[in-house]
Design a protein around this motif. Structure first.
Motif, PDB file in Angstrom:
ATOM      1  N   MET A 277       0.846  -1.164   0.000  1.00 32.04           N
ATOM      2  CA  MET A 277       0.000   0.000   0.000  1.00 32.04           C
ATOM      3  C   MET A 277       0.898   1.235   0.000  1.00 32.04           C
ATOM      4  O   MET A 277       1.854   1.319   0.760  1.00 32.04           O
ATOM      5  N   VAL A 278       0.567   2.196  -0.867  1.00 27.27           N
ATOM      6  CA  VAL A 278       1.330   3.434  -0.968  1.00 27.27           C
ATOM      7  C   VAL A 278       0.353   4.596  -1.015  1.00 27.27           C
ATOM      8  O   VAL A 278      -0.652   4.547  -1.720  1.00 27.27           O
ATOM      9  N   ILE A 279       0.653   5.634  -0.251  1.00 25.86           N
ATOM     10  CA  ILE A 279      -0.087   6.888  -0.321  1.00 25.86           C
ATOM     11  C   ILE A 279       0.932   7.967  -0.679  1.00 25.86           C
ATOM     12  O   ILE A 279       1.736   8.358   0.155  1.00 25.86           O
ATOM     13  N   PRO A 280       0.932   8.415  -1.941  1.00 27.39           N
ATOM     14  CA  PRO A 280       1.904   9.436  -2.338  1.00 27.39           C
ATOM     15  C   PRO A 280       1.667  10.755  -1.611  1.00 27.39           C
ATOM     16  O   PRO A 280       0.551  11.255  -1.553  1.00 27.39           O
ATOM     17  N   LEU A 281       2.704  11.302  -1.044  1.00 28.49           N
ATOM     18  CA  LEU A 281       2.672  12.605  -0.385  1.00 28.49           C
ATOM     19  C   LEU A 281       3.784  13.441  -0.999  1.00 28.49           C
ATOM     20  O   LEU A 281       4.954  13.060  -0.949  1.00 28.49           O
ATOM     21  N   VAL A 282       3.405  14.557  -1.608  1.00 27.15           N
ATOM     22  CA  VAL A 282       4.366  15.400  -2.295  1.00 27.15           C
ATOM     23  C   VAL A 282       4.247  16.823  -1.770  1.00 27.15           C
ATOM     24  O   VAL A 282       3.141  17.345  -1.630  1.00 27.15           O
ATOM     25  N   ILE A 283       5.365  17.443  -1.472  1.00 24.17           N
ATOM     26  CA  ILE A 283       5.408  18.860  -1.104  1.00 24.17           C
ATOM     27  C   ILE A 283       6.169  19.569  -2.206  1.00 24.17           C
ATOM     28  O   ILE A 283       7.322  19.238  -2.482  1.00 24.17           O
ATOM     29  N   GLY A 284       5.500  20.516  -2.865  1.00 25.19           N
ATOM     30  CA  GLY A 284       6.108  21.202  -3.989  1.00 25.19           C
ATOM     31  C   GLY A 284       6.141  22.701  -3.790  1.00 25.19           C
ATOM     32  O   GLY A 284       5.640  23.227  -2.796  1.00 25.19           O
ATOM     33  N   GLY A 285       6.694  23.375  -4.771  1.00 23.44           N
ATOM     34  CA  GLY A 285       6.842  24.818  -4.686  1.00 23.44           C
ATOM     35  C   GLY A 285       5.635  25.593  -5.177  1.00 23.44           C
ATOM     36  O   GLY A 285       5.387  26.710  -4.750  1.00 23.44           O
ATOM     37  N   SER A 286       4.863  24.993  -6.101  1.00 22.54           N
ATOM     38  CA  SER A 286       3.684  25.677  -6.620  1.00 22.54           C
ATOM     39  C   SER A 286       2.670  24.644  -7.099  1.00 22.54           C
ATOM     40  O   SER A 286       2.979  23.466  -7.263  1.00 22.54           O
ATOM     41  N   LEU A 287       1.458  25.113  -7.355  1.00 21.86           N
ATOM     42  CA  LEU A 287       0.415  24.214  -7.838  1.00 21.86           C
ATOM     43  C   LEU A 287       0.710  23.678  -9.236  1.00 21.86           C
ATOM     44  O   LEU A 287       0.135  22.678  -9.654  1.00 21.86           O
ATOM     45  N   ALA A 288       1.600  24.321  -9.952  1.00 21.42           N
ATOM     46  CA  ALA A 288       1.945  23.872 -11.299  1.00 21.42           C
ATOM     47  C   ALA A 288       2.610  22.491 -11.295  1.00 21.42           C
ATOM     48  O   ALA A 288       2.670  21.838 -12.328  1.00 21.42           O
ATOM     49  N   GLN A 289       3.068  22.038 -10.153  1.00 15.88           N
ATOM     50  CA  GLN A 289       3.785  20.767 -10.072  1.00 15.88           C
ATOM     51  C   GLN A 289       2.930  19.613  -9.558  1.00 15.88           C
ATOM     52  O   GLN A 289       3.425  18.500  -9.416  1.00 15.88           O
ATOM     53  N   PHE A 290       1.635  19.843  -9.299  1.00 15.06           N
ATOM     54  CA  PHE A 290       0.817  18.805  -8.678  1.00 15.06           C
ATOM     55  C   PHE A 290       0.670  17.558  -9.547  1.00 15.06           C
ATOM     56  O   PHE A 290       0.395  16.472  -9.062  1.00 15.06           O
ATOM     57  N   ILE A 291       0.894  17.672 -10.824  1.00 12.62           N
ATOM     58  CA  ILE A 291       0.717  16.551 -11.743  1.00 12.62           C
ATOM     59  C   ILE A 291       1.782  15.462 -11.552  1.00 12.62           C
ATOM     60  O   ILE A 291       1.663  14.368 -12.080  1.00 12.62           O
TER      61      ILE A 291
END
Length: 67
Positions: A1-15
């Motif tokens: 089971m994996v739940i991806p958690l990403v912290i980015g610099g802007s909403l442009a990177q959510f993809i």
């Protein structure tokens, strides 16, 4: 089971979750990849962050480093 958690610099990177991480996990034969959570760095100081995390994981969001 994996739940991806990403912290980015802007909403442009959510993809990154759908186009990079999800295919990576499937190539590693992960059976269950759940909906990911993408946060913009400035959201880490938001007072409602614990509530948002609690829908994904039973953890305290304040335990993460803000560096």
């Amino acid at each position: 089971m994996v739940i991806p958690l990403v912290i980015g610099g802007s909403l442009a990177q959510f993809i990154v979750i759908e186009h990079s991480l999800r295919p990576l996990f499937y190539s590693l034969n992960v059976k269950h990849v759940y909906e990911g959570l993408y946060l913009v760095k400035k959201e880490l100081d938001h007072p409602g962050l614990d509530k948002r995390f609690s829908t994904y994981l039973p953890i305290d969001a304040n335990s993460f480093s803000k560096d």
